[in-house]
Enzyme design. Structure first.
Site, PDB file in Angstrom:
ATOM      1  N   HIS A  58       3.232   7.154  -7.686  1.00 17.58           N
ATOM      2  CA  HIS A  58       3.519   5.582  -7.398  1.00 17.58           C
ATOM      3  C   HIS A  58       2.264   4.752  -7.536  1.00 17.58           C
ATOM      4  CE1 HIS A  58       7.142   6.783  -4.321  1.00 17.58           C
ATOM      5  NE2 HIS A  58       7.223   7.175  -5.518  1.00 17.58           N
ATOM      6  N   GLU A  60       0.398   3.201  -5.472  1.00 18.14           N
ATOM      7  CA  GLU A  60      -0.733   3.261  -4.713  1.00 18.14           C
ATOM      8  C   GLU A  60      -1.450   4.470  -4.761  1.00 18.14           C
ATOM      9  OE1 GLU A  60       2.260   2.532  -3.788  1.00 18.14           O
ATOM     10  OE2 GLU A  60       2.666   1.399  -1.945  1.00 18.14           O
ATOM     11  N   CYS A  88       5.175   3.733   0.841  1.00 21.37           N
ATOM     12  CA  CYS A  88       6.380   4.720   1.193  1.00 21.37           C
ATOM     13  C   CYS A  88       5.631   5.667   1.844  1.00 21.37           C
ATOM     14  CB  CYS A  88       6.987   5.179   0.070  1.00 21.37           C
ATOM     15  SG  CYS A  88       5.921   6.525  -0.823  1.00 21.37           S
ATOM     16  N   CYS A  91       2.715   7.361   0.192  1.00 24.90           N
ATOM     17  CA  CYS A  91       1.519   6.417  -0.368  1.00 24.90           C
ATOM     18  C   CYS A  91       0.578   6.380   1.219  1.00 24.90           C
ATOM     19  CB  CYS A  91       2.168   5.230  -0.968  1.00 24.90           C
ATOM     20  SG  CYS A  91       2.709   5.771  -2.801  1.00 24.90           S
TER      21      CYS A  91
HETATM   22 ZN   LIG Z   1       4.784   5.375  -2.491  1.00 24.93          ZN
END
Ligand SMILES: [Zn+2]
Length: 161
Positions: A58, A60, A88, A91
């Site tokens: 992801h 981040e 999310c 993250c």
């Molecule tokens: Zn994430």
């Protein structure tokens, strides 16, 4: 603590630009992130899940990994994570582990859910008892696993984090 709004908007705009650029390039989903400390950009990241076959890539997490590598430290005290979307659970947890001091985001997780990225499922799973989760979790106690923990607790040269 007050924050420079123009600075915030500039860094967040960069995170959003990264999300657009790398989505079009085919790197992955429409997410970008920038990590800044003391006015200096430590790292940028964007979603690379589908292009690297890495479900943890992801924006981040990618930015956190790059920032830590750039500064040679596993903690990012004093840093701000700018992200094009509310993190999310993975993250968010990564931001806590990385000890970032602040998170600034643009799109909300509800916005993300509307285009098919529904992480509310994971948020809902976390508070459940392990036996109640969608992914079955079986607890198999191990004396050896416990012994490793004891060894860590007594390790004189450990690097705590
Ligand atoms: Zn994430």
């Amino acid at each position: 603590m007050t924050h420079d709004q123009a600075e915030d908007q500039r860094h967040l705009a960069r995170a959003v630009a990264l999300s657009r650029e790398h989505m079009h390039e085919g790197a992955g989903g429409p997410f970008g992130a920038v990590i800044v400390r003391d006015g200096k950009v430590l790292a940028e990241g964007w979603n690379r899940v589908t292009s690297t076959n890495d479900p943890t890539a992801h924006a981040e997490v990618t930015a956190i990994r790059r920032a830590c590598e750039a500064v040679g430290d596993f903690a990012l005290h004093g840093a701000t994570l700018y992200t094009s979307c509310e993190p999310c659970p993975m993250c968010l947890a990564s931001a806590y582990w990385a000890r970032v001091s602040r998170i600034v985001y643009a799109n909300t997780r509800q916005d993300a859910a509307e285009i098919g990225f529904d992480d509310s499922l994971i948020y809902d799973e976390i508070p459940k008892d392990p036996t109640e989760r969608l992914i079955p979790m079986d607890h198999l106690p191990s004396l050896e696993a416990r012994a490793v923990f004891e060894a860590w607790a007594n390790k004189p040269d450990k690097v705590s984090y």
